[in-house]
Design a protein around this motif. Structure first.
Motif, PDB file in Angstrom:
ATOM      1  N   VAL A  23      69.602 -14.028 -42.290  1.00 54.53           N
ATOM      2  CA  VAL A  23      70.121 -13.070 -41.322  1.00 54.53           C
ATOM      3  C   VAL A  23      69.913 -11.670 -41.874  1.00 54.53           C
ATOM      4  N   SER A  24      69.627 -10.743 -40.995  1.00 57.54           N
ATOM      5  CA  SER A  24      69.447  -9.354 -41.393  1.00 57.54           C
ATOM      6  C   SER A  24      69.868  -8.460 -40.246  1.00 57.54           C
ATOM      7  N   ARG A  25      70.103  -7.213 -40.569  1.00 52.42           N
ATOM      8  CA  ARG A  25      70.459  -6.270 -39.511  1.00 52.42           C
ATOM      9  C   ARG A  25      69.561  -5.050 -39.586  1.00 52.42           C
ATOM     10  N   ASP A  26      69.263  -4.508 -38.434  1.00 46.98           N
ATOM     11  CA  ASP A  26      68.506  -3.265 -38.307  1.00 46.98           C
ATOM     12  C   ASP A  26      69.449  -2.261 -37.646  1.00 46.98           C
ATOM     13  N   LYS A  27      69.996  -1.384 -38.455  1.00 46.39           N
ATOM     14  CA  LYS A  27      70.989  -0.449 -37.922  1.00 46.39           C
ATOM     15  C   LYS A  27      70.373   0.520 -36.919  1.00 46.39           C
ATOM     16  N   ALA A  28      69.125   0.892 -37.146  1.00 47.18           N
ATOM     17  CA  ALA A  28      68.477   1.825 -36.230  1.00 47.18           C
ATOM     18  C   ALA A  28      68.339   1.229 -34.827  1.00 47.18           C
ATOM     19  N   LYS A  29      68.144  -0.089 -34.769  1.00 47.09           N
ATOM     20  CA  LYS A  29      67.986  -0.764 -33.482  1.00 47.09           C
ATOM     21  C   LYS A  29      69.281  -1.403 -32.999  1.00 47.09           C
ATOM     22  N   ASN A  30      70.343  -1.270 -33.809  1.00 49.91           N
ATOM     23  CA  ASN A  30      71.627  -1.865 -33.439  1.00 49.91           C
ATOM     24  C   ASN A  30      71.471  -3.350 -33.130  1.00 49.91           C
ATOM     25  N   THR A  31      70.713  -4.015 -33.967  1.00 52.67           N
ATOM     26  CA  THR A  31      70.322  -5.397 -33.732  1.00 52.67           C
ATOM     27  C   THR A  31      70.459  -6.209 -35.013  1.00 52.67           C
ATOM     28  N   VAL A  32      70.853  -7.454 -34.844  1.00 50.80           N
ATOM     29  CA  VAL A  32      70.896  -8.410 -35.949  1.00 50.80           C
ATOM     30  C   VAL A  32      69.921  -9.532 -35.634  1.00 50.80           C
ATOM     31  N   TYR A  33      69.245 -10.005 -36.668  1.00 50.01           N
ATOM     32  CA  TYR A  33      68.225 -11.026 -36.493  1.00 50.01           C
ATOM     33  C   TYR A  33      68.615 -12.307 -37.224  1.00 50.01           C
ATOM     34  N   LEU A  34      68.239 -13.419 -36.639  1.00 51.31           N
ATOM     35  CA  LEU A  34      68.365 -14.716 -37.284  1.00 51.31           C
ATOM     36  C   LEU A  34      66.962 -15.291 -37.419  1.00 51.31           C
ATOM     37  N   GLN A  35      66.471 -15.305 -38.639  1.00 50.95           N
ATOM     38  CA  GLN A  35      65.154 -15.869 -38.911  1.00 50.95           C
ATOM     39  C   GLN A  35      65.311 -17.331 -39.271  1.00 50.95           C
ATOM     40  N   MET A  36      64.680 -18.192 -38.506  1.00 50.24           N
ATOM     41  CA  MET A  36      64.815 -19.639 -38.705  1.00 50.24           C
ATOM     42  C   MET A  36      63.455 -20.209 -39.084  1.00 50.24           C
ATOM     43  N   ASN A  37      63.359 -20.729 -40.273  1.00 53.52           N
ATOM     44  CA  ASN A  37      62.120 -21.329 -40.769  1.00 53.52           C
ATOM     45  C   ASN A  37      62.305 -22.823 -40.965  1.00 53.52           C
ATOM     46  N   SER A  38      61.186 -23.522 -41.044  1.00 56.12           N
ATOM     47  CA  SER A  38      61.202 -24.977 -41.271  1.00 56.12           C
ATOM     48  C   SER A  38      62.180 -25.665 -40.322  1.00 56.12           C
ATOM     49  N   LEU A  39      62.054 -25.364 -39.069  1.00 57.25           N
ATOM     50  CA  LEU A  39      62.991 -25.892 -38.082  1.00 57.25           C
ATOM     51  C   LEU A  39      62.898 -27.404 -37.968  1.00 57.25           C
ATOM     52  N   LYS A  40      64.046 -28.014 -37.717  1.00 57.24           N
ATOM     53  CA  LYS A  40      64.157 -29.459 -37.586  1.00 57.24           C
ATOM     54  C   LYS A  40      64.703 -29.800 -36.196  1.00 57.24           C
ATOM     55  N   PRO A  41      64.453 -31.010 -35.728  1.00 54.30           N
ATOM     56  CA  PRO A  41      65.013 -31.391 -34.419  1.00 54.30           C
ATOM     57  C   PRO A  41      66.532 -31.224 -34.364  1.00 54.30           C
ATOM     58  N   GLU A  42      67.206 -31.420 -35.464  1.00 55.65           N
ATOM     59  CA  GLU A  42      68.664 -31.286 -35.474  1.00 55.65           C
ATOM     60  C   GLU A  42      69.134 -29.838 -35.375  1.00 55.65           C
ATOM     61  N   ASP A  43      68.206 -28.895 -35.410  1.00 57.94           N
ATOM     62  CA  ASP A  43      68.559 -27.498 -35.181  1.00 57.94           C
ATOM     63  C   ASP A  43      68.615 -27.171 -33.685  1.00 57.94           C
ATOM     64  N   THR A  44      68.234 -28.113 -32.874  1.00 59.81           N
ATOM     65  CA  THR A  44      68.280 -27.899 -31.427  1.00 59.81           C
ATOM     66  C   THR A  44      69.708 -27.649 -30.968  1.00 59.81           C
ATOM     67  N   ALA A  45      69.904 -26.533 -30.283  1.00 63.36           N
ATOM     68  CA  ALA A  45      71.246 -26.143 -29.854  1.00 63.36           C
ATOM     69  C   ALA A  45      71.163 -24.857 -29.052  1.00 63.36           C
ATOM     70  N   VAL A  46      72.277 -24.509 -28.443  1.00 66.39           N
ATOM     71  CA  VAL A  46      72.440 -23.165 -27.894  1.00 66.39           C
ATOM     72  C   VAL A  46      73.021 -22.307 -29.017  1.00 66.39           C
ATOM     73  N   TYR A  47      72.374 -21.204 -29.280  1.00 67.47           N
ATOM     74  CA  TYR A  47      72.782 -20.318 -30.363  1.00 67.47           C
ATOM     75  C   TYR A  47      73.500 -19.095 -29.787  1.00 67.47           C
ATOM     76  N   TYR A  48      74.588 -18.736 -30.430  1.00 66.41           N
ATOM     77  CA  TYR A  48      75.394 -17.594 -30.008  1.00 66.41           C
ATOM     78  C   TYR A  48      75.526 -16.607 -31.163  1.00 66.41           C
ATOM     79  N   CYS A  49      75.434 -15.324 -30.855  1.00 64.84           N
ATOM     80  CA  CYS A  49      75.823 -14.338 -31.849  1.00 64.84           C
ATOM     81  C   CYS A  49      77.192 -13.792 -31.449  1.00 64.84           C
TER      82      CYS A  49
END
Length: 126
Positions: free
Chosen positions: A69-95
């Protein structure tokens, strides 16, 4: 209007990567801790990872070494970088975000977060 808007979800194959964005409007995220939660079909919502005001992170064991996870203060945005995704990561994601002091260490208590996005679907399937 105070809101969080997620974007970047979709369908990917196992092993691939995806980056979710969480943009705030109507308020600044500088003094907010941000958490990402997810809810898979038939399961309770669970915390995935979070970033404190000081930018320290907490992770669920299931995503350690794969998600960041990281944040870009200039863009007022937070990012979730997901690598090596697995089928069990399937879901609705909420921030979610909540105002906290610099010394507060983020956790996955849903009551700690005042603003929630609408959720975005991530599907990992071959």
């Amino acid at each position: 209007q105070l809101q969080l808007v997620e974007s970047g979800g979709g369908l990917v194959q196992p092993g691939e990567s995806l980056r979710l964005s969480c943009e705030a409007s109507g308020f600044t995220l500088d003094s907010h801790a941000i958490a990402w939660f997810r809810q898979a079909p038939g399961k309770e919502r669970e915390g995935v990872l979070c970033i404190s005001v000081s930018d320290s992170n907490s992770y669920a064991d299931s995503v350690k070494g794969r998600f960041t996870v990281s944040r870009d203060k200039a863009k007022n945005t937070v990012y979730l970088q997901m690598n090596s995704l697995k089928p069990e990561d399937t879901a609705v994601y909420y921030c979610a975000s909540g105002w906290h002091s610099v010394g507060w260490v983020c956790n996955f208590g849903e009551y700690e977060y005042d603003y929630w996005g609408q959720g975005i679907q991530v599907t990992v399937s071959s």
